[in-house]
Design an enzyme around this catalytic site. Structure first.
Site, short mmCIF file in Angstrom:
data_model
loop_
_atom_site.label_atom_id
_atom_site.label_comp_id
_atom_site.label_asym_id
_atom_site.label_seq_id
_atom_site.Cartn_x
_atom_site.Cartn_y
_atom_site.Cartn_z
N HIS A 57 49.29 -45.67 -21.19
CA HIS A 57 48.10 -46.22 -20.53
C HIS A 57 48.40 -46.50 -19.06
CE1 HIS A 57 44.50 -49.03 -20.46
NE2 HIS A 57 45.18 -49.44 -19.39
N GLU A 58 49.50 -47.19 -18.80
CA GLU A 58 49.84 -47.53 -17.43
C GLU A 58 50.28 -46.29 -16.64
OE1 GLU A 58 48.92 -50.23 -16.54
OE2 GLU A 58 48.96 -51.55 -18.26
N HIS A 61 47.21 -44.56 -15.31
CA HIS A 61 46.72 -45.20 -14.09
C HIS A 61 47.54 -44.73 -12.88
CE1 HIS A 61 43.80 -47.94 -15.74
NE2 HIS A 61 44.67 -48.62 -16.46
#
Length: 273
Positions: A57-58, A61
């Site tokens: 997820h990170e 980003h």
């Protein structure tokens, strides 16, 4: 080579590889029923899988921010998938795991720090915020693939339940992340399109958005409506209520039932969410 990041800055961290190894070993333990406590094996598999998804997820980003113009993410270690490199490792990893243990909710944590002034264009800012939840969506699709492909013949029941619960966490994380609440990715998607005055007024509330969402989820009516939505999405992906329910029961190995019924026996059970 990706512009703005060296090969060393993009090298996968040993910490992430260790997480993947724990996930693989615990998956094997669940599949073979090797562990003395099936619930503990499910716990390790789900927690390690959940942390791996947080890393992805990170990473999503950061990788999107890199292509958007923030060339500093590589030097910060965000492209290595190392959770210890996040701005708030406790908020990004420890707190989400606690949320899972407490309520079986895939609530996101902190985020990588993006130097937004380096990014030009509202669409790029929105895509950076959307990339994280989209990673959870992809993870959920992968977890549910055996269900919607009808490929569960011969799959051990405990593994089926563990996979369903991990999918539940991904679906709930994606939905919660997309809420337009300050501090959440959903707000980050719409924020570039708001006026400067509105953003200034909302900014002080951003640090409390995550805790506010968690607090609202403890309200019975809100909790019920939220999980109705989550189970509705899972059902569309071929995952039945009982699969995720018993996955959660096994995950709570300290309070797990002595025997978990097989799918063929589920018609005799009435589930209470």
């Amino acid at each position: 080579m990706t512009s703005g990041a060296t090969h060393a800055e993009r090298r996968v961290s040993p910490v992430f590889l260790a997480l993947v190894a724990v996930m693989a070993v615990s998956l094997w333990a669940v599949w073979t029923d090797y562990a003395a406590s099936p619930g503990f094996a499910v716990f390790l598999f789900v927690v390690s899988g959940w942390v791996v998804s947080l890393c992805l997820h990170e990473y999503a980003h950061a990788r999107t921010a890199l292509h958007g113009g923030d060339i500093t993410v590589g030097a910060k270690g965000y492209l290595t998938l190392n959770p210890l490199k996040y701005t708030h490792a406790v908020l990004s990893v420890v707190l989400p795991v606690i949320f899972v243990i407490m309520g079986g909710i895939g609530l996101p944590g902190g985020a990588v720090f993006i130097e937004r002034h380096r990014v030009r264009g509202r669409w790029k800012h929105s895509l950076i915020s959307a990339a994280g939840p989209l990673a959870n969506v992809v993870f959920a699709v992968v977890c549910t693939a055996p269900f919607w492909l009808d490929a569960l013949d011969g799959v051990p029941d405990n593994f089926r339940y563990a996979l369903a619960f991990l999918a539940l966490l991904q679906v709930s994380a994606a939905i919660l992340n997309l809420l337009p609440v300050p501090g959440m990715d959903g707000y980050g998607i719409v924020e570039p399109w708001l006026s400067h005055g509105v953003r200034r007024q909302v900014e002080p509330f951003a640090p409390f958005g995550l805790l506010a969402v968690f607090g609202f989820l403890w309200i019975p009516g809100v909790n019920h409506a939220f999980f109705d939505l989550v189970y509705g999405v899972l059902d569309a992906l071929g995952v039945k209520d009982w699969d995720a329910y018993w996955g959660r029961e096994l995950f709570r190995f300290w309070d797990a039932p002595e025997r978990v019924p097989s799918p063929d026996e589920m018609t005799q059970w009435t589930l209470v969410r």
